[in-house]
Design a protein around this motif. Sequence first.
Motif, PDB file in Angstrom:
ATOM      1  N   SER A   1     -10.318  -1.589  -5.485  1.00 28.49           N
ATOM      2  CA  SER A   1     -11.079  -0.400  -5.104  1.00 28.49           C
ATOM      3  C   SER A   1     -11.983  -0.651  -3.906  1.00 28.49           C
ATOM      4  CB  SER A   1     -11.917   0.085  -6.297  1.00 28.49           C
ATOM      5  OG  SER A   1     -12.778  -0.941  -6.748  1.00 28.49           O
ATOM      6  N   GLU A   2     -12.457  -1.891  -3.731  1.00 25.46           N
ATOM      7  CA  GLU A   2     -13.347  -2.189  -2.603  1.00 25.46           C
ATOM      8  C   GLU A   2     -12.693  -1.845  -1.269  1.00 25.46           C
ATOM      9  OE1 GLU A   2     -15.630  -5.932  -0.425  1.00 25.46           O
ATOM     10  OE2 GLU A   2     -14.612  -6.245  -2.329  1.00 25.46           O
ATOM     11  N   MET A   3     -11.372  -2.093  -1.196  1.00 22.39           N
ATOM     12  CA  MET A   3     -10.653  -1.847   0.050  1.00 22.39           C
ATOM     13  C   MET A   3     -10.786  -0.392   0.480  1.00 22.39           C
ATOM     14  SD  MET A   3      -8.748  -3.536   2.217  1.00 22.39           S
ATOM     15  CE  MET A   3      -9.232  -2.622   3.666  1.00 22.39           C
ATOM     16  N   TYR A   4     -10.680   0.528  -0.484  1.00 17.37           N
ATOM     17  CA  TYR A   4     -10.681   1.946  -0.139  1.00 17.37           C
ATOM     18  C   TYR A   4     -12.062   2.583  -0.275  1.00 17.37           C
ATOM     19  CZ  TYR A   4      -5.732   1.404   0.281  1.00 17.37           C
ATOM     20  OH  TYR A   4      -4.504   0.978   0.698  1.00 17.37           O
ATOM     21  N   ARG A   5     -12.959   1.940  -1.015  1.00 18.36           N
ATOM     22  CA  ARG A   5     -14.339   2.422  -1.029  1.00 18.36           C
ATOM     23  C   ARG A   5     -14.958   2.291   0.348  1.00 18.36           C
ATOM     24  NH1 ARG A   5     -15.293   0.581  -6.275  1.00 18.36           N
ATOM     25  NH2 ARG A   5     -15.710  -1.508  -5.468  1.00 18.36           N
ATOM     26  N   GLN A   6     -14.607   1.224   1.049  1.00 17.74           N
ATOM     27  CA  GLN A   6     -15.165   1.004   2.391  1.00 17.74           C
ATOM     28  C   GLN A   6     -14.843   2.173   3.317  1.00 17.74           C
ATOM     29  OE1 GLN A   6     -13.471  -2.714   3.660  1.00 17.74           O
ATOM     30  NE2 GLN A   6     -15.044  -3.938   2.657  1.00 17.74           N
ATOM     31  N   ASN A   7     -13.685   2.786   3.129  1.00 23.45           N
ATOM     32  CA  ASN A   7     -13.254   3.881   3.993  1.00 23.45           C
ATOM     33  C   ASN A   7     -13.448   5.248   3.344  1.00 23.45           C
ATOM     34  OD1 ASN A   7     -11.196   1.394   4.262  1.00 23.45           O
ATOM     35  ND2 ASN A   7     -11.649   2.240   6.278  1.00 23.45           N
ATOM     36  N   ASP A   8     -13.939   5.260   2.106  1.00 25.49           N
ATOM     37  CA  ASP A   8     -14.175   6.514   1.380  1.00 25.49           C
ATOM     38  C   ASP A   8     -12.899   7.348   1.258  1.00 25.49           C
ATOM     39  OD1 ASP A   8     -15.750   8.146  -0.121  1.00 25.49           O
ATOM     40  OD2 ASP A   8     -16.582   9.262   1.566  1.00 25.49           O
ATOM     41  N   PHE A   9     -11.776   6.711   0.998  1.00 21.65           N
ATOM     42  CA  PHE A   9     -10.527   7.438   0.785  1.00 21.65           C
ATOM     43  C   PHE A   9     -10.479   8.004  -0.627  1.00 21.65           C
ATOM     44  CE2 PHE A   9      -8.523   4.342   3.968  1.00 21.65           C
ATOM     45  CZ  PHE A   9      -8.712   5.234   5.023  1.00 21.65           C
ATOM     46  N   GLY A  10      -9.826   9.159  -0.736  1.00 23.26           N
ATOM     47  CA  GLY A  10      -9.556   9.701  -2.050  1.00 23.26           C
ATOM     48  C   GLY A  10      -8.364   8.997  -2.665  1.00 23.26           C
ATOM     49  N   ARG A  11      -8.436   8.756  -3.955  1.00 19.08           N
ATOM     50  CA  ARG A  11      -7.354   8.088  -4.682  1.00 19.08           C
ATOM     51  C   ARG A  11      -6.878   9.016  -5.793  1.00 19.08           C
ATOM     52  NH1 ARG A  11     -10.151   4.695  -6.993  1.00 19.08           N
ATOM     53  NH2 ARG A  11      -9.843   5.176  -9.197  1.00 19.08           N
ATOM     54  N   ILE A  12      -5.644   9.503  -5.660  1.00 12.67           N
ATOM     55  CA  ILE A  12      -5.128  10.524  -6.577  1.00 12.67           C
ATOM     56  C   ILE A  12      -3.935   9.944  -7.335  1.00 12.67           C
ATOM     57  CG2 ILE A  12      -4.255  12.878  -6.775  1.00 12.67           C
ATOM     58  CD1 ILE A  12      -5.442  13.374  -3.939  1.00 12.67           C
ATOM     59  N   ARG A  13      -4.046   9.850  -8.640  1.00 14.29           N
ATOM     60  CA  ARG A  13      -2.952   9.289  -9.446  1.00 14.29           C
ATOM     61  C   ARG A  13      -1.754  10.239  -9.459  1.00 14.29           C
ATOM     62  NH1 ARG A  13      -7.516   7.210 -11.972  1.00 14.29           N
ATOM     63  NH2 ARG A  13      -7.359   4.989 -12.506  1.00 14.29           N
ATOM     64  N   ILE A  14      -0.569   9.661  -9.311  1.00 11.42           N
ATOM     65  CA  ILE A  14       0.664  10.447  -9.362  1.00 11.42           C
ATOM     66  C   ILE A  14       1.115  10.529 -10.820  1.00 11.42           C
ATOM     67  CG2 ILE A  14       3.065  10.599  -8.591  1.00 11.42           C
ATOM     68  CD1 ILE A  14       2.206   9.022  -6.101  1.00 11.42           C
ATOM     69  N   GLU A  15       1.245  11.740 -11.329  1.00 10.86           N
ATOM     70  CA  GLU A  15       1.553  11.952 -12.738  1.00 10.86           C
ATOM     71  C   GLU A  15       2.879  11.290 -13.120  1.00 10.86           C
ATOM     72  OE1 GLU A  15       1.454  16.154 -13.256  1.00 10.86           O
ATOM     73  OE2 GLU A  15      -0.664  16.335 -12.707  1.00 10.86           O
ATOM     74  N   GLY A  16       2.864  10.588 -14.234  1.00 12.38           N
ATOM     75  CA  GLY A  16       4.065   9.909 -14.716  1.00 12.38           C
ATOM     76  C   GLY A  16       4.207   8.496 -14.197  1.00 12.38           C
ATOM     77  N   LEU A  17       3.325   8.071 -13.285  1.00 11.62           N
ATOM     78  CA  LEU A  17       3.436   6.729 -12.706  1.00 11.62           C
ATOM     79  C   LEU A  17       2.153   5.922 -12.878  1.00 11.62           C
ATOM     80  CD1 LEU A  17       5.573   7.748  -9.681  1.00 11.62           C
ATOM     81  CD2 LEU A  17       6.208   6.016 -11.340  1.00 11.62           C
ATOM     82  N   GLU A  18       1.397   6.280 -13.920  1.00  9.87           N
ATOM     83  CA  GLU A  18       0.217   5.500 -14.260  1.00  9.87           C
ATOM     84  C   GLU A  18       0.658   4.208 -14.943  1.00  9.87           C
ATOM     85  OE1 GLU A  18       0.835   8.566 -15.340  1.00  9.87           O
ATOM     86  OE2 GLU A  18      -0.743   9.928 -14.643  1.00  9.87           O
ATOM     87  N   GLN A  19       0.046   3.094 -14.530  1.00 17.98           N
ATOM     88  CA  GLN A  19       0.322   1.779 -15.128  1.00 17.98           C
ATOM     89  C   GLN A  19       1.812   1.421 -15.081  1.00 17.98           C
ATOM     90  OE1 GLN A  19      -2.477  -0.331 -16.653  1.00 17.98           O
ATOM     91  NE2 GLN A  19      -3.154   1.002 -14.992  1.00 17.98           N
ATOM     92  N   LYS A  20       2.457   1.734 -13.959  1.00 17.36           N
ATOM     93  CA  LYS A  20       3.886   1.462 -13.805  1.00 17.36           C
ATOM     94  C   LYS A  20       4.188   0.412 -12.736  1.00 17.36           C
ATOM     95  CE  LYS A  20       5.457   4.569 -16.752  1.00 17.36           C
ATOM     96  NZ  LYS A  20       6.210   4.188 -17.962  1.00 17.36           N
ATOM     97  N   ILE A  21       3.150  -0.123 -12.081  1.00 16.20           N
ATOM     98  CA  ILE A  21       3.351  -1.094 -11.013  1.00 16.20           C
ATOM     99  C   ILE A  21       2.657  -2.396 -11.388  1.00 16.20           C
ATOM    100  CG2 ILE A  21       3.156  -1.527  -8.538  1.00 16.20           C
ATOM    101  CD1 ILE A  21       4.684   1.010  -9.162  1.00 16.20           C
TER     102      ILE A  21
END
Length: 307
Positions: A253-273
């Motif tokens: 999360s630190e990587m994207y907090r620095q840039n204030d990007f939104g992080r949107i989970r793709i339905e059906g692909l939670e905890q799949k990677i």
Amino acid sequence: MELRQLNCFLACARNHSLTLAAEELYTTQPHVSMVIKSLEQELGTALFIRKSKGVELTEAGKRIYSYAVNAVRNAEAISALSSQNEVPLLRIVSNSSSHMTLLLTHYYLQQKEELQIEYRECGIEEMIERVSDGVDDLGFLFVPDNRKSVLRHMLERRFLEFVPLLTTDLVLYVRKEHPLYGRKTIAPEELFDLKFIQLDDDFFSVEAMLEDVSAFGKTCRYLPKVVTTNSSSLMIRMLENSDLCNVGSYWLSEMYRQNDFGRIRIEGLEQKIRFGYLKYQGRPLIPGLLSFLDFLEGALEKDHKMT
């Protein structure tokens, strides 16, 4: 059995050719042939199948290959330990990743002793080859659940293993000014209406990750990619300054907090990677690599608590 015989054997196996092995070893093809023949006689088995265009490992040769790699690597480690002034060397390869570059920087800055780092970014197939051949010690990558069996088959042929460190989501990244910023989840079919910047497709493409989702898998459409690149730096800059989106794994999360990007989970692909690393089966890791893995696991655990 001598170390020079094993080095000659490994060179022939890598190059699939006695002639090319001779060039690599700065010797002659007849000399290489003689060394291999003496090794085969000593072991009592054929190591190569001779063909008109080169050589291939026999089944016995394939089994011996992993032991030979370990023997040569251990000999190198012993030689390194003989020098009191030897500086720890970390040889790491990864998928293109701003996350890994950030972590390596943090790790370097916290070290009180000298060390050397060799870091490369490449695709999975090249990574497998580099770790298998001993060019790099660890290879970091992401594996979607629906491709685990494919990766396992690829690794078995090279005597490698995958060690998972983290299970995570496939997510959509957008900048703060994007209309979707603030969303918690997005349906896979909504992705078709967006424009993307993506890192070059590797063995596991975004579409391959999405195909098990029913709403996506029934179509033959591809994500509308405006920009494809092998540069994670360009991807970050484009996300910061345009309405292009990115689909990727979420693991730091630190990587994207620095840039204030939104992080949107793709339905059906939670905890799949799964994020983890490749290593050679049975090959011991030097203390410097173990130290880095301890640091990495600690950083991931700390980041997860902050999420």
